[in-house]
Design a protein around this motif. Structure first.
Motif, PDB file in Angstrom:
ATOM      1  N   ARG A   2       0.485  -0.875   0.312  1.00  0.00           N
ATOM      2  CA  ARG A   2       0.202   0.177  -0.312  1.00  0.00           C
ATOM      3  C   ARG A   2       0.855   1.085   0.055  1.00  0.00           C
ATOM      4  O   ARG A   2       1.084   2.396  -0.717  1.00  0.00           O
ATOM      5  CB  ARG A   2      -0.422   0.274   1.523  1.00  0.00           C
ATOM      6  CG  ARG A   2      -1.284   0.973   0.816  1.00  0.00           C
ATOM      7  CD  ARG A   2      -3.307   1.015   2.378  1.00  0.00           C
ATOM      8  NE  ARG A   2      -3.222  -0.433   1.860  1.00  0.00           N
ATOM      9  CZ  ARG A   2      -4.673  -1.178   2.657  1.00  0.00           C
ATOM     10  NH1 ARG A   2      -4.841   0.091   4.242  1.00  0.00           N
ATOM     11  NH2 ARG A   2      -5.339  -1.881   2.662  1.00  0.00           N
ATOM     12  N   TYR A 230       1.666 -13.989  -2.954  1.00  0.00           N
ATOM     13  CA  TYR A 230       0.813 -14.697  -1.335  1.00  0.00           C
ATOM     14  C   TYR A 230       0.132 -16.508  -2.207  1.00  0.00           C
ATOM     15  O   TYR A 230       0.301 -16.709  -2.831  1.00  0.00           O
ATOM     16  CB  TYR A 230      -0.611 -13.297  -1.810  1.00  0.00           C
ATOM     17  CG  TYR A 230       0.002 -12.850  -1.015  1.00  0.00           C
ATOM     18  CD1 TYR A 230      -0.060 -12.410  -0.194  1.00  0.00           C
ATOM     19  CD2 TYR A 230      -0.250 -10.871  -1.891  1.00  0.00           C
ATOM     20  CE1 TYR A 230       0.262 -10.067   0.685  1.00  0.00           C
ATOM     21  CE2 TYR A 230       0.687  -9.712  -1.510  1.00  0.00           C
ATOM     22  CZ  TYR A 230       0.548  -9.905  -0.212  1.00  0.00           C
ATOM     23  OH  TYR A 230       1.051  -8.648   0.293  1.00  0.00           O
ATOM     24  N   ARG A 236      -8.987 -13.425  -3.033  1.00  0.00           N
ATOM     25  CA  ARG A 236     -10.379 -12.991  -2.520  1.00  0.00           C
ATOM     26  C   ARG A 236     -10.540 -11.650  -2.394  1.00  0.00           C
ATOM     27  O   ARG A 236     -10.427 -10.551  -2.631  1.00  0.00           O
ATOM     28  CB  ARG A 236     -11.726 -13.863  -2.162  1.00  0.00           C
ATOM     29  CG  ARG A 236     -12.398 -12.590  -2.390  1.00  0.00           C
ATOM     30  CD  ARG A 236     -14.183 -13.459  -2.079  1.00  0.00           C
ATOM     31  NE  ARG A 236     -14.473 -14.374  -2.678  1.00  0.00           N
ATOM     32  CZ  ARG A 236     -14.571 -14.879  -4.140  1.00  0.00           C
ATOM     33  NH1 ARG A 236     -15.333 -13.374  -4.132  1.00  0.00           N
ATOM     34  NH2 ARG A 236     -15.775 -15.329  -4.341  1.00  0.00           N
ATOM     35  N   THR A 237      -8.626 -11.497  -0.557  1.00  0.00           N
ATOM     36  CA  THR A 237      -8.654 -10.395  -0.447  1.00  0.00           C
ATOM     37  C   THR A 237      -8.274  -9.768  -0.964  1.00  0.00           C
ATOM     38  O   THR A 237      -8.354  -8.235  -0.383  1.00  0.00           O
ATOM     39  CB  THR A 237      -8.354 -11.008   0.919  1.00  0.00           C
ATOM     40  OG1 THR A 237      -9.419 -12.179   1.653  1.00  0.00           O
ATOM     41  CG2 THR A 237      -7.955  -9.873   1.709  1.00  0.00           C
ATOM     42  N   LEU A 238      -7.029 -10.100  -2.347  1.00  0.00           N
ATOM     43  CA  LEU A 238      -6.220  -9.143  -2.286  1.00  0.00           C
ATOM     44  C   LEU A 238      -6.992  -8.672  -3.524  1.00  0.00           C
ATOM     45  O   LEU A 238      -6.650  -7.039  -3.827  1.00  0.00           O
ATOM     46  CB  LEU A 238      -5.451  -9.865  -3.375  1.00  0.00           C
ATOM     47  CG  LEU A 238      -3.917 -10.601  -2.061  1.00  0.00           C
ATOM     48  CD1 LEU A 238      -3.332 -11.435  -3.146  1.00  0.00           C
ATOM     49  CD2 LEU A 238      -2.930  -9.522  -1.338  1.00  0.00           C
ATOM     50  N   ASN A 240     -10.288  -7.908  -3.553  1.00  0.00           N
ATOM     51  CA  ASN A 240     -10.884  -6.497  -2.930  1.00  0.00           C
ATOM     52  C   ASN A 240     -10.103  -5.426  -2.676  1.00  0.00           C
ATOM     53  O   ASN A 240     -10.589  -4.011  -2.186  1.00  0.00           O
ATOM     54  CB  ASN A 240     -11.977  -7.229  -1.991  1.00  0.00           C
ATOM     55  CG  ASN A 240     -12.612  -8.298  -2.133  1.00  0.00           C
ATOM     56  OD1 ASN A 240     -13.419  -8.072  -3.295  1.00  0.00           O
ATOM     57  ND2 ASN A 240     -13.012  -9.060  -1.340  1.00  0.00           N
ATOM     58  N   GLN A 241      -8.885  -6.033  -1.722  1.00  0.00           N
ATOM     59  CA  GLN A 241      -8.228  -4.693  -0.916  1.00  0.00           C
ATOM     60  C   GLN A 241      -7.292  -3.657  -2.419  1.00  0.00           C
ATOM     61  O   GLN A 241      -7.217  -2.628  -1.409  1.00  0.00           O
ATOM     62  CB  GLN A 241      -6.900  -5.109  -0.426  1.00  0.00           C
ATOM     63  CG  GLN A 241      -6.206  -4.763   0.997  1.00  0.00           C
ATOM     64  CD  GLN A 241      -5.136  -5.211   1.263  1.00  0.00           C
ATOM     65  OE1 GLN A 241      -5.337  -6.019   0.907  1.00  0.00           O
ATOM     66  NE2 GLN A 241      -4.142  -4.067   1.769  1.00  0.00           N
ATOM     67  N   TYR A 242      -6.969  -3.930  -3.121  1.00  0.00           N
ATOM     68  CA  TYR A 242      -6.393  -3.543  -3.710  1.00  0.00           C
ATOM     69  C   TYR A 242      -7.241  -2.930  -5.455  1.00  0.00           C
ATOM     70  O   TYR A 242      -6.509  -2.529  -6.212  1.00  0.00           O
ATOM     71  CB  TYR A 242      -5.015  -4.546  -4.804  1.00  0.00           C
ATOM     72  CG  TYR A 242      -4.183  -4.120  -3.716  1.00  0.00           C
ATOM     73  CD1 TYR A 242      -3.574  -2.915  -2.694  1.00  0.00           C
ATOM     74  CD2 TYR A 242      -3.956  -5.202  -3.167  1.00  0.00           C
ATOM     75  CE1 TYR A 242      -2.308  -2.804  -2.136  1.00  0.00           C
ATOM     76  CE2 TYR A 242      -2.943  -5.510  -2.150  1.00  0.00           C
ATOM     77  CZ  TYR A 242      -2.072  -4.713  -1.404  1.00  0.00           C
ATOM     78  OH  TYR A 242      -1.598  -4.816  -0.021  1.00  0.00           O
ATOM     79  N   GLN A 243      -8.534  -3.458  -5.301  1.00  0.00           N
ATOM     80  CA  GLN A 243      -9.733  -3.373  -6.417  1.00  0.00           C
ATOM     81  C   GLN A 243      -8.750  -3.602  -7.565  1.00  0.00           C
ATOM     82  O   GLN A 243      -8.712  -2.752  -8.681  1.00  0.00           O
ATOM     83  CB  GLN A 243     -10.016  -2.089  -6.979  1.00  0.00           C
ATOM     84  CG  GLN A 243     -10.066  -1.326  -5.436  1.00  0.00           C
ATOM     85  CD  GLN A 243     -10.775   0.056  -5.757  1.00  0.00           C
ATOM     86  OE1 GLN A 243      -9.890   0.651  -6.161  1.00  0.00           O
ATOM     87  NE2 GLN A 243     -12.029   0.956  -4.592  1.00  0.00           N
TER      88      GLN A 243
END
Length: 660
Positions: A2, A230, A236-238, A240-243
């Motif tokens: 980030r 990863y 799915r988390t990545l 959503n987190q980084y669009q």
């Protein structure tokens, strides 16, 4: 990660806001020669400054001015000698925008040889030689400097390219965040392919790699190209987190089963899925690793291909005159491509369809300009035309791919199917033997095994013809037959048909939900045909290992999903019922067990045959009835020639449409 993204965005804002971006744009607007001179000047300054710093570090007790005076003659040689070494070794040939890790080794060689050249010229000109310790320090500083300046310029160019373009008509001081950020992607596969893909994408401002995904737990949490790796469970988390908007599969050597598993794990995620080329495409130098494309059904249906035997590929082709019938068809055209790669003395294309012949001839002219070739229009039922071509070019090898193959069409035009497939094969084979052709390879089909349709029966008759001719003691030509199933993306096959229906937004039409077929890529099938043809002794029937059969219903579902659509919602699957002559599954063997050969993907078959003395009168009757168009008598004769022939009756009712 980030922090990395936020720093990049901040740099982009800084670049757009003021002088650095304008200054770089000004420099980039210089003529190319002027930009090269600027790089020469920067390197020259690095050479001199590095030497002065080295002197100061070595003799820190003495003023720098005194050191320069003592070694001024050697210092005068530093720039011209090192510059010449750098220029001769090619340090100024690579484009800075595409500078890669290769510059590290090139710069090291240039620096070391530059210092060696400086010593040599100092000795030849009898001037004071710089101390060894000074040269070592100078070399290290120079190497860091020239490498650092190149990577800095490359990174700055990337940032300049990524900076949003501001309209000259409507000035905007604060760009939107959406403009500042590139399309964020995840690369699935942290191997060499993933790394090369990441390097290729670094030069594209439209993409930004935010993470790698890999199945190997030993590398989770580590960095590749400064990007973290990863576990697949984090996908799915990545996203959503980084669009993230796209996942790129960088697993060119993965087996189809592994690719199917990966794609299943991506189902339901709001991302596009693309892939890099296969290892076969990369090795063949048709594409580069950085060329991404949509995931195709052939990526999933293909099998792990055994590397071909170069000796078997060459034996019937290299330095020989080779003819391909049906040269413009799916298999025939690929055979021509494979043959051209083996350097034949002459490649003769024989085809009835004018446009198909033109297309493959034009393609070969462009791809293999040094391979001698001749293109001839003609029918395989025309013995005089075949004799003319065989004798004129002294043909040594024939690959007989000409045939009508579409089951429903041949079923409704039975007499033409018999004339082209059976009579045409007999005429071509007999002509080849009379013209002393050494090898004749027939492209057969799994539909010749216990055929339920006219097309399959005609191909079995073609096999019987070659078996009988091969058994005759006076036969000169070595006849070989090769059977295999469906090939991906061939003319008239289900894959291109399904693609057309999906592209048009129409329902996929399927004859039966339990329909299964074998599939193989056209290039693999063609290579195996060539190898099998080299293995035969005469009268051999070879089978190709087609892998596991595929349920066509599952194939349709996968193709819809690969298009980013939902089966049953976006695209329906309609069941229309079996067509005349169609059966649910195909076989490759009539009776007995397949025999192993020296090739793991090629097997021999023990098939019954009919001696030529008994076969010839039956063939005469069959061909006479075909020309008379007596359909009832025709089917009776087919049954006599091919006892396994069991024609199906058209279903009395059509199954109701069924959605996936």
């Amino acid at each position: 990660m980030r922090e990395r993204l936020s720093v990049s965005s901040a740099i982009l804002r800084f670049l757009q806001a003021g002088l650095p971006l304008q200054a770089m744009k000004g420099i980039l607007s210089f003529p190319r020669r002027l930009r090269r001179y600027l790089l020469f000047a920067i390197d020259s300054a690095i050479f001199l400054i590095a030497t002065c710093i080295a002197l100061n570090l070595r003799f820190e007790d003495l003023p720098l001015f005194d050191q320069v005076q003592q070694y001024q003659d050697a210092l005068l040689l530093v720039i011209p000698i090192k510059f010449c070494i750098f220029y001769l070794l090619g340090m100024y040939r690579p484009l800075l925008r595409h500078t890669g890790a290769e510059v590290l080794w090139l710069a090291l060689k240039s620096v070391v040889l530059g210092e060696a050249g400086l010593v040599a010229f100092s000795w030849l000109l009898q001037v004071s030689v710089l101390p060894r310790s000074v040269q070592i320090i100078s070399a290290l500083i120079t190497w860091i400097g020239v490498v650092g300046i190149r990577f800095s310029v490359r990174q700055f160019l990337v940032l300049v390219d990524a900076a949003p373009k501001v309209s000259t008509q409507v000035p905007r001081l604060i760009p939107s965040l959406k403009e500042l950020e590139s399309q964020r992607i995840i690369i699935y596969g942290a191997g060499s392919a993933g790394f090369q893909l990441s390097q290729a994408l670094m030069r594209e401002s439209a993409y930004q790699v935010v993470a790698f995904i890999d199945d190997n737990p030993d590398i989770h949490g580590r960095l590749l190209d400064r990007t973290p790796i990863y576990s697949p469970v984090m996908l799915r988390t990545l996203i959503n987190q980084y669009q993230v908007t796209m996942v790129l599969l960088a697993v060119p050597s993965a087996k189809p089963q592994e690719k199917r598993r990966i794609l299943r794990s991506l189902k339901g995620l709001p991302v596009k899925v693309k892939t890099v080329p296969s290892v076969r495409e990369i090795v063949a130098e048709r594409v580069s690793i950085g060329q991404i494309r949509n995931v195709d059904i052939s990526d999933l249906l293909g099998r792990e291909e055994v590397l071909p035997d170069p000796g078997l590929l060459r034996v019937n082709i290299t330095d020989k005159s080779v003819l391909v019938t049906g040269a413009g068809g799916s298999i025939g055209s690929e055979l021509c491509r494979q043959i051209a790669q083996q350097n034949p003395r002459l490649l003769v294309l024989y085809e009835l369809n004018e446009f198909a012949l033109y297309s493959i001839d034009a393609e070969l002219a462009e791809a293999y300009p040094d391979i001698p070739r001749k293109a001839h229009l003609g029918s395989v039922t025309d013995g005089d035309r075949l004799t003319e071509v065989f004798q004129k070019y002294e043909i040594e090898t024939v690959y007989h791919a000409a045939a009508y193959k579409h089951v429903p069409l041949v079923e409704s035009n039975a007499e033409q199917g018999i004339i082209n497939n059976a009579y045409g094969t007999m005429v071509t084979a007999q002509t080849a033997d009379r013209c002393k052709v050494d090898t004749f390879v027939l492209i057969s089909t799994d539909k010749a095994v216990r055929p339920t349709n006219v097309m399959g029966a005609t191909k079995r008759i073609a096999e019987l013809v070659l078996q009988a001719l091969a058994a005759k003691p006076e036969t000169h030509t070595r006849f070989v037959m090769v059977r295999f199933g469906n090939v991906l993306n061939s003319n008239g096959s289900v894959v291109p048909r399904f693609k057309q229906q999906i592209a048009a937004g129409k329902p996929i039409t399927l004859t039966h939900p339990e329909m299964t077929r074998y599939f193989m890529s056209i290039p693999e099938a063609s290579r195996l045909v060539i190898q099998a043809g080299a293995m035969g002794q005469g009268g051999d029937v070879f089978l190709l290992d087609m892998g596991e059969p595929v349920r066509i219903y599952d194939l349709a579902v996968q193709m819809i999903e690969l298009s980013g659509l939902v089966p049953g919602e976006d695209i329906d699957i309609e069941i229309t019922g079996l067509r005349p002559g169609e059966k649910l599954y195909e076989e490759l063997l009539i009776g007995g067990d397949a025999m192993e050969t020296s090739h793991p993907k090629i097997f021999g078959a023990r098939e019954a045959m009919i001696p030529w003395e008994k076969l010839e009168p039956l063939l005469d009757q069959l061909f006479l009835v075909s020309y008379q168009k007596n359909v009832n008598k025709l089917r009776s004769l087919l049954k006599t020639l091919v006892p396994e022939y069991a024609p199906t009756i058209k279903p009395s009712s059509v199954l109701r449409p069924h959605n996936s």
